[in-house]
Design an enzyme around this catalytic site. Structure first.
Site, PDB file in Angstrom:
ATOM      1  N   TYR A 297      25.366  11.706  28.834  1.00 30.73           N
ATOM      2  CA  TYR A 297      24.677  10.555  28.787  1.00 30.73           C
ATOM      3  C   TYR A 297      24.596   9.663  27.568  1.00 30.73           C
ATOM      4  O   TYR A 297      24.815  10.137  26.394  1.00 30.73           O
ATOM      5  CB  TYR A 297      23.046  10.664  29.015  1.00 30.73           C
ATOM      6  CG  TYR A 297      22.666  11.171  30.406  1.00 30.73           C
ATOM      7  CD1 TYR A 297      23.102  10.428  31.536  1.00 30.73           C
ATOM      8  CD2 TYR A 297      21.981  12.320  30.705  1.00 30.73           C
ATOM      9  CE1 TYR A 297      22.467  10.610  32.862  1.00 30.73           C
ATOM     10  CE2 TYR A 297      21.614  12.616  31.966  1.00 30.73           C
ATOM     11  CZ  TYR A 297      21.725  11.816  33.001  1.00 30.73           C
ATOM     12  OH  TYR A 297      21.455  12.390  34.236  1.00 30.73           O
TER      13      TYR A 297
ATOM     14  N   MET B 233      18.545  17.390  31.363  1.00 36.99           N
ATOM     15  CA  MET B 233      17.417  17.970  31.965  1.00 36.99           C
ATOM     16  C   MET B 233      18.036  19.497  32.092  1.00 36.99           C
ATOM     17  O   MET B 233      17.244  20.468  32.143  1.00 36.99           O
ATOM     18  CB  MET B 233      16.715  17.285  32.967  1.00 36.99           C
ATOM     19  CG  MET B 233      15.374  17.857  33.400  1.00 36.99           C
ATOM     20  SD  MET B 233      14.747  17.205  34.818  1.00 36.99           S
ATOM     21  CE  MET B 233      14.215  15.635  34.187  1.00 36.99           C
TER      22      MET B 233
ATOM     23  N   ARG C 185      -8.652  20.292   8.426  1.00 37.51           N
ATOM     24  CA  ARG C 185      -8.711  20.523   9.963  1.00 37.51           C
ATOM     25  C   ARG C 185     -10.057  21.134  10.243  1.00 37.51           C
ATOM     26  O   ARG C 185     -11.023  20.431  10.003  1.00 37.51           O
ATOM     27  CB  ARG C 185      -7.477  21.090  10.329  1.00 37.51           C
ATOM     28  CG  ARG C 185      -7.038  21.048  11.838  1.00 37.51           C
ATOM     29  CD  ARG C 185      -5.693  21.662  12.410  1.00 37.51           C
ATOM     30  NE  ARG C 185      -5.880  23.277  11.918  1.00 37.51           N
ATOM     31  CZ  ARG C 185      -4.917  24.087  12.278  1.00 37.51           C
ATOM     32  NH1 ARG C 185      -3.828  23.754  12.982  1.00 37.51           N
ATOM     33  NH2 ARG C 185      -4.879  25.420  12.053  1.00 37.51           N
TER      34      ARG C 185
ATOM     35  N   LYS D  77      -2.110  33.319  20.495  1.00 38.54           N
ATOM     36  CA  LYS D  77      -2.236  31.937  20.918  1.00 38.54           C
ATOM     37  C   LYS D  77      -1.039  31.585  21.783  1.00 38.54           C
ATOM     38  O   LYS D  77      -0.046  31.966  21.546  1.00 38.54           O
ATOM     39  CB  LYS D  77      -2.746  31.085  20.190  1.00 38.54           C
ATOM     40  CG  LYS D  77      -1.761  30.780  18.690  1.00 38.54           C
ATOM     41  CD  LYS D  77      -2.441  30.036  17.744  1.00 38.54           C
ATOM     42  CE  LYS D  77      -1.489  29.686  16.490  1.00 38.54           C
ATOM     43  NZ  LYS D  77      -2.161  29.611  15.259  1.00 38.54           N
TER      44      LYS D  77
HETATM   45  C1  LIG Z   1      -1.624  30.225  14.237  1.00 36.48           C
HETATM   46  C2  LIG Z   1      -2.594  30.686  13.289  1.00 36.48           C
HETATM   47  C3  LIG Z   1      -2.282  31.932  12.364  1.00 36.48           C
HETATM   48  C4  LIG Z   1      -0.997  32.312  12.593  1.00 36.48           C
HETATM   49  O1  LIG Z   1       0.005  31.629  11.847  1.00 36.48           O
HETATM   50  P1  LIG Z   1       1.736  32.558  11.764  1.00 36.48           P
HETATM   51  O2  LIG Z   1       2.140  31.662  10.625  1.00 36.48           O
HETATM   52  O3  LIG Z   1       2.233  32.208  12.956  1.00 36.48           O
HETATM   53  O4  LIG Z   1       1.438  33.643  11.080  1.00 36.48           O
HETATM   54  C5  LIG Z   1      -3.168  32.144  11.725  1.00 36.48           C
HETATM   55  N1  LIG Z   1      -4.430  31.604  11.261  1.00 36.48           N
HETATM   56  C6  LIG Z   1      -4.771  30.258  11.926  1.00 36.48           C
HETATM   57  C7  LIG Z   1      -5.900  29.693  11.862  1.00 36.48           C
HETATM   58  C8  LIG Z   1      -3.922  29.908  13.050  1.00 36.48           C
HETATM   59  O5  LIG Z   1      -4.169  28.903  13.754  1.00 36.48           O
END
Ligand SMILES: *Cc1c(COP(=O)(O)O)cnc(C)c1O
Length: 394
Positions: free
Chosen positions: A282, A330, A150, A52
């Site tokens: 800054y 930036m 969640r 992802k």
């Molecule tokens: C992102 C995610 C993972 C991967 O987690 P890592 O700690 O990066 O290995 C596994 N399961 C779910 C549901 C996730 O959202």
């Protein structure tokens, strides 16, 4: 300057210009990492490659191709856009969508041939309807909330929802999984989550080696240390670890010597001297306490150097650590090069990675930014080209 081009000279495209700030990705290292992780897991455990967020900022299509080649069993992405990018690479790749679909996205599950994560009765009904409309069953993984709070059906209600899925004509149950809230620092709670999940599986008759290729999974990179030998788990979801970053040093996989895949580099714009007593950048948060040779780097928060590392981070120039002076801006960041040998415009400066004998790990950089490696990787911006190294070294 575009129009003032009387000779008709070709303005170089982005990809042929010299690099100012870039992320270097070692694709061969990703393959080696996957094979190492695989090799350390029991043979029946399937590898769910979590890619992802553009493969954690590494570039989804480049990374997924390598992971496919190295033997990933299933790809997990967050949304339909990411799934579509994977579909461009190969029609047959199994893909799990980790985030919920929105109602106006439902039909794409069947269209793209995705497995969908479901947590609610509403989602189960909608996916069943989507399967009916498409005249082919939609694959689903039931997610069980064992304490993450969640996604997922609350574990006490999971057996009932699982029965609904089994009874739905246009659904195919492809997996059951849960997700740990604190696998890295709360072993007792992780154990409690695992116990709840095993309870659900037992109630549903899924506590023996899973029938029909069902994926039973719980662990991510950080949760593998308690993977029991004779459990019903037959898959792991690996994200961060395949990029060579250890979530925490005590994990089961700490013994696996994965190697870093990502480095973050920029170059020196100018070098100049400033007298003691001068304030830098800054907000004037830094006053020089000696005559100082400074280098102004060609990257700032517009590239993904968080402003929170102001006055905290160091970069490597000539293999030597050079502290950041004042606020990150930036497009520029100022560092102290008084104690480094020759430094000149154009020299490379390493924000994360190795140079000479020096190394700045993504973990150290993330601590300066008061964040975690996951967020650091996702914060490298679009302006930063990803440069791929593909040589298969050893
Ligand atoms: C992102 C995610 C993972 C991967 O987690 P890592 O700690 O990066 O290995 C596994 N399961 C779910 C549901 C996730 O959202």
């Amino acid at each position: 300057m575009g129009p003032a081009n009387p000779q008709g000279a070709v303005i170089p495209s982005h990809s042929t210009l010299p690099l100012r700030c870039w992320a270097e990705i070692d694709l061969a290292a990703i393959e080696r990492n996957l094979r190492l992780i695989r090799g350390s897991l029991p043979a029946h455990i399937r590898y769910v490659a979590v890619v992802k967020a553009d493969a954690y900022g590494h570039g989804l299509q480049h990374v997924a191709g390598r992971l496919m080649h190295a033997g990933a069993d299933l790809f997990a992405v967050a949304n339909l856009t990411e799934a579509a990018q994977l579909r461009e690479l190969g029609p047959g790749w199994p893909i799990l969508l980790l985030s919920p679909l929105l109602p106006d996205e439902d039909r794409f599950a069947a269209e793209y041939g995705l497995a969908v994560t479901v947590s609610t009765e509403d989602e189960v009904s909608r996916m069943d309807a989507a399967g009916k409309a498409a005249r082919r069953p939609v694959s689903v993984h039931l997610k069980v909330d064992t304490g993450m709070g969640r996604l997922g059906v609350w574990y006490e209600e999971a057996p009932a929802l699982l029965r609904r899925i089994s009874g739905a004509e246009h659904l195919r149950l492809a997996g059951v999984f849960t997700h740990f809230a604190s696998p890295d620092d709360d072993a007792a709670f992780t154990e409690e989550q695992r116990r709840r999940f095993l309870g659900v599986l037992a109630t549903c008759g899924l506590d023996r080696p899973a029938p029909g290729g069902l994926f039973i999974h719980a662990d991510n990179s950080a949760g593998l240390e308690t993977m029991p030998g004779a459990s019903p788990f037959n898959a792991v979801r690996v994200g961060l670890l395949q990029f060579g970053i250890l979530p925490h040093p005590s994990s089961f996989l700490a013994q696996v010597r994965t190697e870093p895949v990502f480095s973050f580099r920029t170059r020196v714009g100018i070098v100049k001297r400033l007298p003691s007593g001068t304030t830098v950048s800054y907000g004037r948060t830094r006053t020089l306490t000696r005559d100082t040779r400074t280098a102004v780097l060609c990257a700032g928060y517009g590239d993904g150097i968080p402003r929170s590392v102001s006055n905290k981070a160091s970069v490597l120039i000539n293999g030597t650590r050079c502290p950041v002076l004042g606020r990150v801006t930036m497009d520029q960041t100022i560092v102290d090069v008084t104690d480094v040998g020759d430094v000149a415009s154009g020299d490379e400066a390493v924000l994360v990675g190795r140079q000479g004998g020096g190394e700045i790990s993504i973990g150290e950089f993330s601590r300066w930014a008061d964040t975690i490696p996951w967020e650091t990787l996702c914060s490298v911006t679009k302006r930063v080209p990803r440069v791929y190294r593909t040589a298969l070294g050893t």
